[in-house]
Structures are given as C-alpha cells and as structure tokens.
Write a protein that holds these residues in place. Structure first.
Motif, PDB file in Angstrom:
ATOM      1  N   UNK A   1       0.729  -1.121  -0.059  1.00 52.92           N
ATOM      2  CA  UNK A   1      -0.069   0.049   0.177  1.00 52.92           C
ATOM      3  C   UNK A   1       1.028   1.391   0.165  1.00 52.92           C
ATOM      4  N   UNK A   2       1.901   1.215   0.855  1.00 50.15           N
ATOM      5  CA  UNK A   2       2.793   2.245   0.732  1.00 50.15           C
ATOM      6  C   UNK A   2       3.342   2.716  -0.729  1.00 50.15           C
ATOM      7  N   UNK A   3       3.893   1.606  -1.216  1.00 47.89           N
ATOM      8  CA  UNK A   3       4.484   1.687  -2.606  1.00 47.89           C
ATOM      9  C   UNK A   3       3.172   2.413  -3.598  1.00 47.89           C
ATOM     10  N   UNK A   4       1.977   2.027  -3.555  1.00 50.40           N
ATOM     11  CA  UNK A   4       0.820   2.276  -4.334  1.00 50.40           C
ATOM     12  C   UNK A   4       0.566   3.913  -3.996  1.00 50.40           C
ATOM     13  N   UNK A   5       0.405   4.168  -2.807  1.00 45.32           N
ATOM     14  CA  UNK A   5      -0.205   5.366  -2.260  1.00 45.32           C
ATOM     15  C   UNK A   5       0.767   6.575  -2.343  1.00 45.32           C
ATOM     16  N   UNK A   6       2.258   6.068  -2.441  1.00 45.51           N
ATOM     17  CA  UNK A   6       3.238   7.122  -2.109  1.00 45.51           C
ATOM     18  C   UNK A   6       4.239   6.863  -3.365  1.00 45.51           C
ATOM     19  N   UNK A   7       4.171   6.990  -4.722  1.00 49.27           N
ATOM     20  CA  UNK A   7       5.020   6.753  -5.665  1.00 49.27           C
ATOM     21  C   UNK A   7       5.956   7.991  -5.684  1.00 49.27           C
ATOM     22  N   UNK A   8       7.213   8.395  -5.114  1.00 45.84           N
ATOM     23  CA  UNK A   8       7.943   9.184  -5.128  1.00 45.84           C
ATOM     24  C   UNK A   8       8.690   9.190  -6.215  1.00 45.84           C
TER      25      UNK A   8
ATOM     26  N   UNK B   1      19.889  25.538 -13.447  1.00 42.81           N
ATOM     27  CA  UNK B   1      19.570  25.440 -11.788  1.00 42.81           C
ATOM     28  C   UNK B   1      19.962  24.120 -11.009  1.00 42.81           C
ATOM     29  N   UNK B   2      20.366  24.161  -9.825  1.00 47.23           N
ATOM     30  CA  UNK B   2      20.485  23.204  -9.002  1.00 47.23           C
ATOM     31  C   UNK B   2      19.097  22.000  -9.005  1.00 47.23           C
ATOM     32  N   UNK B   3      19.689  20.873  -8.902  1.00 49.23           N
ATOM     33  CA  UNK B   3      18.502  19.834  -8.748  1.00 49.23           C
ATOM     34  C   UNK B   3      17.886  19.952  -7.593  1.00 49.23           C
ATOM     35  N   UNK B   4      16.593  19.560  -7.420  1.00 50.33           N
ATOM     36  CA  UNK B   4      15.448  19.540  -6.304  1.00 50.33           C
ATOM     37  C   UNK B   4      15.612  18.170  -5.940  1.00 50.33           C
ATOM     38  N   UNK B   5      15.591  17.846  -4.610  1.00 47.86           N
ATOM     39  CA  UNK B   5      15.597  16.674  -4.055  1.00 47.86           C
ATOM     40  C   UNK B   5      13.905  16.406  -3.295  1.00 47.86           C
ATOM     41  N   UNK B   6      13.506  15.259  -3.084  1.00 51.21           N
ATOM     42  CA  UNK B   6      12.298  14.904  -2.268  1.00 51.21           C
ATOM     43  C   UNK B   6      12.420  15.690  -0.884  1.00 51.21           C
ATOM     44  N   UNK B   7      13.537  15.368  -0.147  1.00 49.51           N
ATOM     45  CA  UNK B   7      13.677  15.980   1.040  1.00 49.51           C
ATOM     46  C   UNK B   7      13.578  17.393   1.143  1.00 49.51           C
ATOM     47  N   UNK B   8      14.166  18.098   0.136  1.00 47.49           N
ATOM     48  CA  UNK B   8      14.033  19.568   0.274  1.00 47.49           C
ATOM     49  C   UNK B   8      12.721  20.321   0.194  1.00 47.49           C
ATOM     50  N   UNK B   9      11.991  19.276  -0.849  1.00 51.62           N
ATOM     51  CA  UNK B   9      10.448  19.750  -0.824  1.00 51.62           C
ATOM     52  C   UNK B   9       9.695  19.329   0.257  1.00 51.62           C
ATOM     53  N   UNK B  10      10.035  18.488   0.831  1.00 49.27           N
ATOM     54  CA  UNK B  10       9.282  18.008   2.239  1.00 49.27           C
ATOM     55  C   UNK B  10       9.546  19.171   3.135  1.00 49.27           C
ATOM     56  N   UNK B  11      10.837  19.580   3.323  1.00 43.33           N
ATOM     57  CA  UNK B  11      11.193  20.538   4.328  1.00 43.33           C
ATOM     58  C   UNK B  11      10.674  21.924   3.988  1.00 43.33           C
TER      59      UNK B  11
END
Length: 537
Positions: free
Chosen positions: A283-290, A346-356
């Motif tokens: 379910x985690x893989x299906x609901x949060x396809x990062x 421009x620099x790449x953007x990571x998932x962690x940066x968007x979450x923060x």
C-alpha cells in the motif's frame, strides 16, 4: 493604502430586476427589504435549485471529452468487483493500478454492484479501454449523484454561519457548487472530487462546535484520498489545542477527550487498513509513488513551475554568463510527461528539500492557530497549509489547486482584505486547469463557463464583502487587478494564437509553460497577500 469603496447606487433600466436580484446592496429598493434568511432566499437561488440546474447541464456533458482518469476508475470498478480483497493492490494488468486508500476502493466496490446491472463488460479486468455508452453514462451519473454530499455540506455551512454572515455564506456556497474547477475536473476530465470535498467541508463545518465529529470525519476522508494529508497538521494543532487541552491552561490535558478522539481516529484507520495489514508495504508503494518526479505533466502552477521557467530562460544566457549546462536535461521539463525532472542550469531539487520547505511554510501559520484556536483562524490555517503543500510539494497535480480554493472560499467574504487575496487565486487556479481539456471542441465550453463564473462571482464578492477594520494594502489591490487584466491575452495566446502561428506540432511546451508560470505567479502572489491578511487580522 486604498480605502475607497463604491457607494450604493440605484440601477434603473430594463436590467434592473436581474441586477437588483444579484446585487441587492447597490439597489435601495432591495436594500430596504427585511433582513434575514427569508429575505436572502428571495434574492438568491437556493442550493437545491442550483444543484438541479447544474445537474441538468452536466447531463448534457455526458458525450464530452474524457481523460485517462475515466479508464482509471473503470479499471478500479473491475478490480474491486472481480478480484478478492487481498489482490486489489497487487493487480497490474492495466497501467492504471489502484492507488487510492481502502475506503475509496470500497467505494468503487459499492458502485460496481450497480455497474453489474448496467454493463457487466466494464467489470472485466482485461477489458482495457472499454467505453460503451452504458459505461460512460453510468460513470458520469455516479459523479453527479455522489456530489449530493457536497450539496448537503454546503447547506450545513450556510445554516451554521452566524446570521449576520448568512448572505456571504450562501454566495460562497453557490460559487463552490458551480465551480468551473469541479466542472472541468469531475464532469469532463472525470474524477470524484466533489464528493470528497463535500466530506472536507462538512468536517470543517463541524469544527465550529462538534470537534470530535470533525476529527472523525477528517480521518474518514484521509482513508478516501491521502492528498488531504496536506491539511492534517492544521487539524492536529486545532484539535489538540481546542479539544484535547484546556483552553485556559494548555498544561492541563483533557484525558477523556484525548481518549475519545484517539478511539475515533484509530478505529477509522483500523477499519480501513485492517484487511490489508499484511500488505502495508505494498500500500505504501501504491499510495506514495515518489519515483514520479518533481513536476507533474505540464507543471502545476506552483513554485517549481516558476523554477522550471527560470531554468528554461537561463539556457540561452548560459554561454554569456559562463554557466555550466546539463545537456541531457535540455528536454526534461519541456516534454510534458510524468517522470524525473532534470534542470539544465539550476540545481536539482530533491524530495527531502520539498518536504522541508512544505513543512516549514505549514508550520508558520500553525503558530498563530496554537495561540488563537478559533474557527476563522483554523480555516485560514487549513488554507495556508494547502498553499504550502501545493507550492512546494513533490509531484503536485494541477488539480490540487482546489485544495486551496475551496477552503479559502469559506472565508473569502470575511472582508475585502480577504477577497483581495482570493481574487488572483480564483483566476490563476481555474485558468491553470485549461490544459486538462486540450481538444478543440471543449475550448469554448471551458473558456466561456470559467469567464462567466469569474465575472459573476468575483463581481458579487466585490459587492458584498464588507470593508475591513484594518486598511487594505494598495499594492495587493493593484496586483490582483493587473494580474486579472494580463491573464486575458495570455489565455488567448496559449489556447488559440500559438497554434495558429506555430501549428499544432511546433513548440508544444511553450504555451503550457507560459500558462503554468503565469498561473504560478498568481498563486504565489495570492499566498503572500493572504499571509499578510492572516497575521494582521
């Protein structure tokens, strides 16, 4: 500071009756009538009347364009009807796998019981792309019927509003019910957002006095669609501060309330996810396809759309400025495809940066909510959490702009300062949905309906929004007016002129980039304006 406001005026002529019915404040003969809910019912059409007319109009749209989401939901009907529960989140015959929480899967299963009586062929998992007229009419009808939840919630919102604000609540409710966003996304593009926003609004209405019921209903909503997690921090702070702790002493917990709320939330999630306890990772893989990348196809109008636009604009300037260029990324954000987004300059953007970023900008309005846990502040915090998640989130869909527009609509008529912040959002948010309907046949429909809605409701909002106690900021008023004016030639170019000049195959990304970036400017400007209003009210 701009403190001017047009004085009330009478309006003669042949159009007097229509004008006075829509804008009673500007007509002394209407203004002199008795006040209250009865008088309001004489002036404005009821929710039921509008719902009936809107439903009739939506029936006429049954043959209109439908996106891949139509096949998505047909496939989910087939999965939930034909397969045992343990296989729902593993089935992958179609690329449109089930990726909503369990309550929505149960909702699809329930609808499939009726679908079996209409066209059993739509419930065959391997029958990909099946779109018989019976299937189309059935699915379109379910959207209209389930939208009755929204009608009920808006009715509760009107009745729960203070008598002095009843007229504003009625107009705001009509604007949501007739929203071009819901029309485009649900009744043409095809989804079930009206049904779920009805649950959200009902939960927000219950948050006035019935906090436990509000928390319970929000937990139910999360088990229908997990995008509402974006609003969960505001709910957490509000319920903790107003329900779980003593309002006069935050160091004194209300243990009975904590237990009741805990039982409700844990019970809802237990019922929803209990049958899938051995599939939690799936379910985690299906609901949060990062893995889908930073930007959704064609870019939602958020901060990353502006970031992508800046990256495109810097490419021709890179040699002069001595900037390194990532050649492999030159086509990344112009493809309009779902996938990883790479930037050339421009620099790449990571998932962690968007979450923060999302967390930080959600945290800011929650500070005020902690110290002032009243209903208006709560709705403001909900709206600003929606802004933060939309502007800075990972792989945001353009359709998620309704997560801001609909809660904001509930307080947009609080005063003219709120309305000034709402206006550019209403324009940008609805215009940004135009690329969802890219077929020529739908261009007149989406344009005429959206323009009519904007003219009608923004003008009515402007007439009935009261003058605020605090002065308005001149710059914000002028920004919203200028933004609205410039949006007209942009829509004309992006929707018509570009194709006439360059054809349908050349520079396809360009009008989409302009539309997303300009819409993003409006959303960001509205966010900044509302932040000022929120913290100075």
């Amino acid at each position: 500071m701009d403190l001017r406001r047009a004085p009330p005026r009478d309006c003669g002529g042949a159009s007097h009756d229509l004008h006075s019915a829509l804008f009673p404040r500007c007509c002394p003969r209407i203004a002199n009538r008795k006040k209250g809910p009865t008088a309001m019912a004489e002036i404005y059409p009821s929710l039921a009347q509008c719902a009936i007319v809107a439903a009739a109009f939506k029936v006429l749209l049954f043959p209109a364009y439908k996106s891949t989401d139509f096949e998505v939901h047909r496939n989910w009907l087939a999965i939930t009807h034909s397969l045992p529960v343990k296989e729902w989140y593993y089935e992958k015959t179609s690329e449109w796998t089930l990726d909503y929480p369990p309550f929505f899967a149960a909702f699809e299963w329930l609808m499939s019981q009726a679908a079996a009586l209409v066209d059993p062929a739509m419930l065959i998992v391997k029958n990909l792309g099946h779109d018989s007229w019976q299937t189309v009419y059935f699915q379109r009808t379910t959207v209209i019927l389930t939208e009755l939840v929204l009608v009920y919630a808006l009715g509760r919102f009107i009745k729960s509003s203070p008598l002095a604000n009843r007229q504003a609540a009625h107009v705001a409710s009509l604007s949501i019910l007739l929203s071009p966003g819901l029309l485009v996304i649900d009744h043409i593009h095809f989804q079930y957002n009206g049904f779920m926003y009805g649950i959200l609004i009902l939960s927000l209405v219950l948050a006035r006095k019935q906090l436990l019921a509000s928390g319970f209903l929000f937990a139910v909503l999360l088990c229908f669609k997990h995008i509402y997690l974006y609003l969960s921090l505001a709910y957490f702070v509000y319920l903790l501060r107003a329900y779980c702790l003593d309002p006069k002493n935050v160091l004194r917990p209300r243990f009975l309330n904590i237990i009741k709320l805990g039982i409700c939330v844990v019970g809802v999630f237990g019922i929803a996810f209990g049958p899938f306890a051995d599939q939690i990772l799936q379910l985690k893989e299906r609901l949060f396809p990062f893995s889908r990348g930073l930007c959704h196809a064609y870019w939602a109008p958020n901060f990353w759309a502006m970031y992508s636009f800046a990256d495109r604009a810097l490419i021709p300037l890179a040699p002069r400025l001595g900037l390194p260029v990532n050649r492999e990324a030159l086509q990344s954000v112009t493809r309009g495809l779902v996938g990883d987004t790479s930037f050339a300059i421009l620099p790449e953007v990571t998932k962690e940066q968007t979450f923060l970023l999302t967390f930080v900008f959600q945290l800011v309005p929650l500070v005020k909510l902690w110290f002032r846990p009243d209903w208006d502040t709560f709705i403001g915090a909900i709206t600003l959490c929606g802004y933060a998640s939309f502007l800075f989130g990972w792989h945001v869909h353009e359709k998620a702009v309704l997560l801001i527009i609909i809660p904001f609509s509930l307080i947009a008529l609080k005063d003219r300062r709120h309305f000034s912040a709402f206006r550019p959002l209403a324009v940008a948010g609805h215009v940004s949905l135009f690329p969802l309907l890219f077929t020529p046949a739908e261009f007149p429909l989406k344009t005429v309906y959206t323009v009519f809605w904007l003219i009608l409701f923004l003008f009515i909002f402007d007439r009935i929004a009261p003058v605020p106690e605090r002065p308005r900021v001149f710059l914000f008023d002028r920004f919203s007016s200028l933004y609205l004016t410039l949006s007209i030639p942009l829509v004309l170019y992006s929707s018509l002129l570009h194709h006439l000049i360059f054809g349908s195959q050349r520079l396809q990304f360009l009008p989409l980039m302009f539309m997303s970036s300009y819409s993003a400017l409006g959303v960001v400007g509205s966010w900044v304006g509302f932040m000022v209003v929120y913290f100075t009210t």
